[in-house]
Design a protein around this motif. Structure first.
Motif, PDB file in Angstrom:
ATOM      1  N   TYR A  52       0.837  -1.201   0.000  1.00 50.95           N
ATOM      2  CA  TYR A  52       0.000   0.000   0.000  1.00 50.95           C
ATOM      3  C   TYR A  52       0.874   1.254   0.000  1.00 50.95           C
ATOM      4  O   TYR A  52       0.596   2.224  -0.716  1.00 50.95           O
ATOM      5  CB  TYR A  52      -0.923   0.015   1.219  1.00 50.95           C
ATOM      6  N   ARG A  55       2.334   1.847  -3.413  1.00 53.70           N
ATOM      7  CA  ARG A  55       1.334   2.316  -4.366  1.00 53.70           C
ATOM      8  C   ARG A  55       0.988   3.788  -4.118  1.00 53.70           C
ATOM      9  O   ARG A  55       0.874   4.580  -5.066  1.00 53.70           O
ATOM     10  CB  ARG A  55       0.081   1.447  -4.272  1.00 53.70           C
ATOM     11  N   PHE A  56       0.811   4.163  -2.854  1.00 51.04           N
ATOM     12  CA  PHE A  56       0.501   5.558  -2.538  1.00 51.04           C
ATOM     13  C   PHE A  56       1.648   6.472  -2.952  1.00 51.04           C
ATOM     14  O   PHE A  56       1.420   7.560  -3.500  1.00 51.04           O
ATOM     15  CB  PHE A  56       0.222   5.711  -1.038  1.00 51.04           C
ATOM     16  N   LEU A  59       1.592   6.935  -6.692  1.00 49.24           N
ATOM     17  CA  LEU A  59       0.487   7.772  -7.153  1.00 49.24           C
ATOM     18  C   LEU A  59       0.608   9.207  -6.662  1.00 49.24           C
ATOM     19  O   LEU A  59       0.344  10.162  -7.410  1.00 49.24           O
ATOM     20  CB  LEU A  59      -0.844   7.179  -6.666  1.00 49.24           C
ATOM     21  N   ASP A  73     -10.644   8.699  -4.771  1.00 52.72           N
ATOM     22  CA  ASP A  73      -9.480   7.954  -5.270  1.00 52.72           C
ATOM     23  C   ASP A  73      -8.635   7.435  -4.110  1.00 52.72           C
ATOM     24  O   ASP A  73      -8.126   6.307  -4.154  1.00 52.72           O
ATOM     25  CB  ASP A  73      -8.619   8.847  -6.169  1.00 52.72           C
ATOM     26  N   VAL A  74      -8.485   8.246  -3.086  1.00 51.19           N
ATOM     27  CA  VAL A  74      -7.702   7.834  -1.916  1.00 51.19           C
ATOM     28  C   VAL A  74      -8.390   6.669  -1.206  1.00 51.19           C
ATOM     29  O   VAL A  74      -7.749   5.679  -0.828  1.00 51.19           O
ATOM     30  CB  VAL A  74      -7.511   9.029  -0.951  1.00 51.19           C
ATOM     31  N   LYS A  76     -10.424   4.527  -2.525  1.00 47.84           N
ATOM     32  CA  LYS A  76     -10.344   3.345  -3.378  1.00 47.84           C
ATOM     33  C   LYS A  76      -9.004   2.644  -3.212  1.00 47.84           C
ATOM     34  O   LYS A  76      -8.935   1.420  -3.097  1.00 47.84           O
ATOM     35  CB  LYS A  76     -10.549   3.758  -4.836  1.00 47.84           C
ATOM     36  N   GLU A  77      -7.909   3.400  -3.166  1.00 47.78           N
ATOM     37  CA  GLU A  77      -6.583   2.795  -3.013  1.00 47.78           C
ATOM     38  C   GLU A  77      -6.368   2.255  -1.607  1.00 47.78           C
ATOM     39  O   GLU A  77      -5.550   1.361  -1.395  1.00 47.78           O
ATOM     40  CB  GLU A  77      -5.492   3.817  -3.349  1.00 47.78           C
ATOM     41  N   TRP A  78      -7.114   2.788  -0.646  1.00 44.57           N
ATOM     42  CA  TRP A  78      -7.002   2.344   0.743  1.00 44.57           C
ATOM     43  C   TRP A  78      -7.752   1.027   0.973  1.00 44.57           C
ATOM     44  O   TRP A  78      -7.488   0.315   1.941  1.00 44.57           O
ATOM     45  CB  TRP A  78      -7.555   3.428   1.674  1.00 44.57           C
ATOM     46  N   ASP A 331     -12.125  -3.497  -8.947  1.00 48.28           N
ATOM     47  CA  ASP A 331     -11.528  -2.167  -9.117  1.00 48.28           C
ATOM     48  C   ASP A 331     -12.283  -1.057  -8.384  1.00 48.28           C
ATOM     49  O   ASP A 331     -11.832   0.089  -8.390  1.00 48.28           O
ATOM     50  CB  ASP A 331     -11.460  -1.809 -10.609  1.00 48.28           C
ATOM     51  N   GLY A 333     -12.932  -0.785  -5.169  1.00 50.36           N
ATOM     52  CA  GLY A 333     -12.425  -0.469  -3.830  1.00 50.36           C
ATOM     53  C   GLY A 333     -13.330  -0.921  -2.708  1.00 50.36           C
ATOM     54  O   GLY A 333     -13.484  -0.218  -1.699  1.00 50.36           O
TER      55      GLY A 333
END
Length: 348
Positions: A52, A55-56, A59, A73-74, A76-78, A331, A333
């Motif tokens: 994680y 990836r952060f 990005l 977006d944050v 979703k990536e979390w 995708d 999240g």
């Protein structure tokens, strides 16, 4: 510098964990990287956080970039890290650093503690590791090390104040960030909860619990309250290769995250009966129960979910609802609790 600090730093120089957010011994770390990693590491293992974090950073390599990113977006990536309030506070804090501090983190514990979502531990960690302030950094690993070193007979959480003071007493003014990380590493790799590797510890001769032969008794903890179980029925509604999802309210548990519509998550002995969940259904289509139960544990309760499924004759417009392609469900999240619910549908 005390003998305790010298012994530990010598051990750290040879035995430290190489982690992507850390600088080499004796060098200050990037405040943004320290802050991001420390927020991610709350209630989460290092092994889970590494991907994680990478990836952060790919990005959003700076606090300015993270602040400019859409919150969705944050989130979703979390997804999958859990404790989603951390992600919302992460974004809020990034904006505060950019707006109120010109994109630079405050360089002291007090200033850091004033940032949104930054508590005592995180403020101390950033102050020590990124800015060289002799702040006492106490996480779960440090609590264990200090409790055993001093054979502290106080129970947690009441013992936190004593542990903080004992940590402060041996925290050096030289290399305080390395000292803090050394304490974390010692607890994670040597002074482990079960079967501690005492013979590898730089403090083996000084440890009171080791001398008494009862290291595993510490830290002492007050008995935990039994977690209640809540139960719900969730809805799996399909139309033309899409599934109906809910965008949860911005605040509260899993705030702002996508999920499945469901009956209220209430503490009860059984699952909602058919008449009850029909009152909460998002369509007039025929609902078919899906075999199995999805189980998930939150900090304060267990959740058990049964699923009912239906095929919709049209795409209903539901408040806070949206339709998402089934083939791209991975995708969107989904938090882990909803992934478990969706897995029931995949099996059914």
């Amino acid at each position: 510098m005390t003998d305790r600090a010298t012994e530990l730093l010598d051990w750290y120089d040879s035995n430290r964990r190489r982690l992507p957010w850390r600088a080499e011994p004796g060098r200050a770390s990037d405040p943004y990287a320290v802050w991001l990693s420390e927020v991610m590491l709350q209630q989460t293992t290092v092994a889970t956080v590494k991907d994680y974090f990478a990836r952060f950073m790919a990005l959003w390599p700076t606090v300015d970039a993270l602040a400019a990113a859409p919150l969705d977006d944050v989130l979703k990536e979390w997804a999958g890290l859990g404790y989603y309030a951390r992600a919302r506070n992460l974004h809020k804090c990034a904006n505060a650093v950019v707006t109120d501090h010109g994109g630079r983190f405050p360089d002291n514990e007090a200033g850091l503690r004033a940032l949104p979502g930054v508590g005592d531990y995180t403020a101390a960690a950033i102050a020590a590791i990124a800015f060289g302030e002799a702040a006492a950094v106490v996480d779960g690993n440090v609590e264990r090390v200090i409790s055993r070193l001093n054979r502290l007979e106080e129970e947690l959480p009441g013992a936190k104040k004593s542990i903080k003071a004992l940590t402060a007493a041996i925290t050096p003014t030289k290399r305080p960030g390395d000292f803090a990380q050394a304490m974390m590493d010692l607890g994670a790799t040597v002074c482990t909860p079960k079967k501690p590797k005492c013979l590898l510890c730089p403090w083996v001769k000084a440890c009171a619990a080791r001398a008494a032969g009862d290291a595993e008794r510490f830290p002492m903890k007050a008995p935990k309250k039994e977690k209640p179980t809540r139960r719900t029925v969730a809805f799996w509604l399909i139309h033309d290769g899409h599934v109906l999802l809910e965008r949860r309210a911005p605040k509260g548990l899993l705030g702002g995250m996508p999920g499945l519509f469901s009956t209220p998550w209430t503490e009860r002995a059984d699952f909602p009966a058919k008449p009850e969940w029909l009152d909460h259904k998002p369509s007039d289509d025929y609902w078919k129960p899906v075999d199995g139960t999805a189980k998930h544990t939150f900090t304060h309760f267990h959740l058990e979910t049964r699923l009912v499924a239906a095929k919709a004759s049209q795409r209903y417009n539901i408040e806070n609802g949206f339709w998402h392609p089934l083939e791209a469900l991975q995708d969107v999240g989904l938090p882990t609790v909803f992934k478990k619910m969706a897995s029931l549908a995949a099996k059914g």
